[in-house]
Design a protein around this motif. Structure first.
Motif, PDB file in Angstrom:
ATOM      1  N   ARG A   1     -11.374  -2.139 -37.418  1.00 40.00           N
ATOM      2  CA  ARG A   1     -11.037  -1.202 -36.350  1.00 40.00           C
ATOM      3  C   ARG A   1     -11.948  -1.404 -35.148  1.00 40.00           C
ATOM      4  NH1 ARG A   1      -9.351   3.973 -40.026  1.00 40.00           N
ATOM      5  NH2 ARG A   1      -7.329   3.085 -40.591  1.00 40.00           N
ATOM      6  N   VAL A   2     -11.365  -1.166 -33.971  1.00 39.92           N
ATOM      7  CA  VAL A   2     -12.074  -1.324 -32.710  1.00 39.92           C
ATOM      8  C   VAL A   2     -11.844  -0.056 -31.888  1.00 39.92           C
ATOM      9  CG1 VAL A   2     -12.240  -2.674 -30.578  1.00 39.92           C
ATOM     10  CG2 VAL A   2     -11.750  -3.831 -32.747  1.00 39.92           C
ATOM     11  N   PHE A   3     -12.938   0.577 -31.452  1.00 37.06           N
ATOM     12  CA  PHE A   3     -12.844   1.718 -30.547  1.00 37.06           C
ATOM     13  C   PHE A   3     -12.700   1.191 -29.130  1.00 37.06           C
ATOM     14  CE2 PHE A   3     -14.947   4.681 -27.598  1.00 37.06           C
ATOM     15  CZ  PHE A   3     -14.142   5.800 -27.784  1.00 37.06           C
ATOM     16  N   VAL A   4     -11.749   1.746 -28.385  1.00 39.27           N
ATOM     17  CA  VAL A   4     -11.487   1.329 -27.012  1.00 39.27           C
ATOM     18  C   VAL A   4     -11.737   2.506 -26.080  1.00 39.27           C
ATOM     19  CG1 VAL A   4      -9.766   0.448 -25.389  1.00 39.27           C
ATOM     20  CG2 VAL A   4      -9.706  -0.274 -27.796  1.00 39.27           C
ATOM     21  N   GLN A   5     -12.541   2.279 -25.060  1.00 40.27           N
ATOM     22  CA  GLN A   5     -12.642   3.217 -23.941  1.00 40.27           C
ATOM     23  C   GLN A   5     -12.255   2.429 -22.702  1.00 40.27           C
ATOM     24  OE1 GLN A   5     -16.343   5.275 -23.201  1.00 40.27           O
ATOM     25  NE2 GLN A   5     -15.457   6.369 -21.463  1.00 40.27           N
ATOM     26  N   ASN A   6     -11.126   2.782 -22.135  1.00 37.48           N
ATOM     27  CA  ASN A   6     -10.576   2.025 -21.020  1.00 37.48           C
ATOM     28  C   ASN A   6     -10.521   2.912 -19.777  1.00 37.48           C
ATOM     29  OD1 ASN A   6      -9.408  -0.047 -19.593  1.00 37.48           O
ATOM     30  ND2 ASN A   6      -7.346   0.323 -20.373  1.00 37.48           N
ATOM     31  N   THR A   7     -11.372   2.620 -18.808  1.00 41.23           N
ATOM     32  CA  THR A   7     -11.324   3.335 -17.541  1.00 41.23           C
ATOM     33  C   THR A   7     -10.482   2.518 -16.574  1.00 41.23           C
ATOM     34  OG1 THR A   7     -13.386   2.325 -16.805  1.00 41.23           O
ATOM     35  CG2 THR A   7     -13.556   4.467 -17.880  1.00 41.23           C
ATOM     36  N   ALA A   8      -9.726   3.218 -15.740  1.00 36.55           N
ATOM     37  CA  ALA A   8      -8.811   2.514 -14.850  1.00 36.55           C
ATOM     38  C   ALA A   8      -8.618   3.278 -13.553  1.00 36.55           C
ATOM     39  CB  ALA A   8      -7.460   2.315 -15.543  1.00 36.55           C
ATOM     40  N   LEU A   9      -8.117   2.551 -12.572  1.00 41.91           N
ATOM     41  CA  LEU A   9      -7.736   3.129 -11.290  1.00 41.91           C
ATOM     42  C   LEU A   9      -6.293   2.726 -11.021  1.00 41.91           C
ATOM     43  CD1 LEU A   9      -8.345   4.553  -8.579  1.00 41.91           C
ATOM     44  CD2 LEU A   9      -9.101   2.319  -7.722  1.00 41.91           C
ATOM     45  N   ARG A  10      -5.470   3.742 -10.792  1.00 45.41           N
ATOM     46  CA  ARG A  10      -4.078   3.502 -10.424  1.00 45.41           C
ATOM     47  C   ARG A  10      -3.842   4.136  -9.055  1.00 45.41           C
ATOM     48  NH1 ARG A  10      -0.721   6.186 -14.424  1.00 45.41           N
ATOM     49  NH2 ARG A  10      -0.659   7.909 -12.971  1.00 45.41           N
ATOM     50  N   VAL A  11      -3.400   3.329  -8.094  1.00 45.86           N
ATOM     51  CA  VAL A  11      -3.163   3.806  -6.731  1.00 45.86           C
ATOM     52  C   VAL A  11      -1.717   3.512  -6.374  1.00 45.86           C
ATOM     53  CG1 VAL A  11      -3.853   3.655  -4.311  1.00 45.86           C
ATOM     54  CG2 VAL A  11      -5.570   3.365  -6.106  1.00 45.86           C
ATOM     55  N   ALA A  12      -1.034   4.515  -5.841  1.00 42.91           N
ATOM     56  CA  ALA A  12       0.367   4.367  -5.479  1.00 42.91           C
ATOM     57  C   ALA A  12       0.680   5.290  -4.314  1.00 42.91           C
ATOM     58  CB  ALA A  12       1.254   4.714  -6.671  1.00 42.91           C
ATOM     59  N   SER A  13       1.797   5.046  -3.671  1.00 41.99           N
ATOM     60  CA  SER A  13       2.253   5.957  -2.630  1.00 41.99           C
ATOM     61  C   SER A  13       2.497   7.336  -3.255  1.00 41.99           C
ATOM     62  CB  SER A  13       3.549   5.442  -1.999  1.00 41.99           C
ATOM     63  OG  SER A  13       4.609   5.513  -2.954  1.00 41.99           O
ATOM     64  N   LEU A  14       2.559   8.350  -2.424  1.00 46.71           N
ATOM     65  CA  LEU A  14       2.802   9.695  -2.936  1.00 46.71           C
ATOM     66  C   LEU A  14       4.148   9.749  -3.661  1.00 46.71           C
ATOM     67  CD1 LEU A  14       1.816  12.547  -3.254  1.00 46.71           C
ATOM     68  CD2 LEU A  14       2.798  13.096  -1.016  1.00 46.71           C
ATOM     69  N   GLU A  15       5.152   9.096  -3.100  1.00 45.21           N
ATOM     70  CA  GLU A  15       6.476   9.089  -3.738  1.00 45.21           C
ATOM     71  C   GLU A  15       6.424   8.441  -5.116  1.00 45.21           C
ATOM     72  OE1 GLU A  15      10.831   6.967  -3.220  1.00 45.21           O
ATOM     73  OE2 GLU A  15       9.619   7.268  -1.420  1.00 45.21           O
ATOM     74  N   ASN A  16       5.792   7.257  -5.219  1.00 45.55           N
ATOM     75  CA  ASN A  16       5.682   6.589  -6.516  1.00 45.55           C
ATOM     76  C   ASN A  16       4.806   7.369  -7.484  1.00 45.55           C
ATOM     77  OD1 ASN A  16       7.413   4.386  -6.307  1.00 45.55           O
ATOM     78  ND2 ASN A  16       5.884   3.127  -5.283  1.00 45.55           N
ATOM     79  N   SER A  17       3.741   7.989  -6.983  1.00 41.85           N
ATOM     80  CA  SER A  17       2.882   8.800  -7.850  1.00 41.85           C
ATOM     81  C   SER A  17       3.666   9.960  -8.449  1.00 41.85           C
ATOM     82  CB  SER A  17       1.680   9.323  -7.069  1.00 41.85           C
ATOM     83  OG  SER A  17       0.840   8.264  -6.700  1.00 41.85           O
ATOM     84  N   GLN A  18       4.487  10.601  -7.648  1.00 43.53           N
ATOM     85  CA  GLN A  18       5.295  11.713  -8.159  1.00 43.53           C
ATOM     86  C   GLN A  18       6.315  11.215  -9.172  1.00 43.53           C
ATOM     87  OE1 GLN A  18       6.629  13.390  -4.427  1.00 43.53           O
ATOM     88  NE2 GLN A  18       4.878  14.786  -4.329  1.00 43.53           N
ATOM     89  N   ARG A  19       6.885  10.032  -8.933  1.00 43.71           N
ATOM     90  CA  ARG A  19       7.826   9.464  -9.897  1.00 43.71           C
ATOM     91  C   ARG A  19       7.125   9.191 -11.236  1.00 43.71           C
ATOM     92  NH1 ARG A  19      12.664   7.640  -8.134  1.00 43.71           N
ATOM     93  NH2 ARG A  19      12.735   5.956  -9.667  1.00 43.71           N
ATOM     94  N   ILE A  20       5.920   8.633 -11.183  1.00 43.49           N
ATOM     95  CA  ILE A  20       5.159   8.372 -12.410  1.00 43.49           C
ATOM     96  C   ILE A  20       4.874   9.688 -13.138  1.00 43.49           C
ATOM     97  CG2 ILE A  20       2.906   7.630 -13.295  1.00 43.49           C
ATOM     98  CD1 ILE A  20       2.945   5.458 -11.066  1.00 43.49           C
TER      99      ILE A  20
END
Length: 155
Positions: free
Chosen positions: A83-102
């Motif tokens: 077993r492997v413990f994963v801690q994955n930090t990320a940055l997701r940037v999108a337009s306001l329209e795409n962010s709302q869709r997500i």
């Protein structure tokens, strides 16, 4: 003096299945959400296995909704049972329209989304110790049915 850039080695692809988001709400830091992780698969040239249910992606939404700062924590069970413990930090940037869709679980064009991550891996078995002794970066894509990631070892 400029040192040469590091090379990347493809580690694996991760397909994470998720449940409906838990809306925590607006805090002084921003909008908080928690996305339960229900499972998934890990396939690649160096690592294969499955994502165990029980993890979560803790999100902080900023920039009026256009930036998602992600902190996913989960466990991968490798093909040999390690077993492997994963801690994955990320940055997701999108337009306001795409962010709302997500946020509404709708599809978006992945080419319009910036989604990069820095997974940290903690291995439990000696044969996988190199996972704990390496740096990784990755790319991601959010889809209505889950999250798709590709991890690369920085050489």
């Amino acid at each position: 003096m400029t040192l040469p850039p590091p090379q990347l080695e493809h580690l694996c692809n991760v397909a994470v299945t998720i449940a409906a988001p838990v809306e925590v709400g607006h805090t002084p830091a921003g909008l908080r959400r928690m996305i339960p992780i229900t499972g998934g698969t890990v396939t690649g040239p160096l690592v294969n296995g499955k994502v165990l249910a029980g993890g979560a992606d803790f999100q902080l939404i900023l920039g009026g909704g256009t930036q998602a700062h992600l902190d996913a924590r989960y466990v991968i069970e490798l093909a040999d049972g390690s077993r492997v413990f994963v801690q994955n930090t990320a940055l997701r940037v999108a337009s306001l329209e795409n962010s709302q869709r997500i946020m509404n679980g709708q599809p978006v064009n992945p080419e319009e989304i910036y989604f990069r991550c820095q997974p940290k891996l903690e291995a439990t078995a000696p044969q996988w110790a190199w996972l704990s002794e390496s740096q990784f970066v990755g790319t991601g894509r959010r889809a209505p049915d889950g999250v798709y990631l590709s991890f690369y070892r920085v050489l």
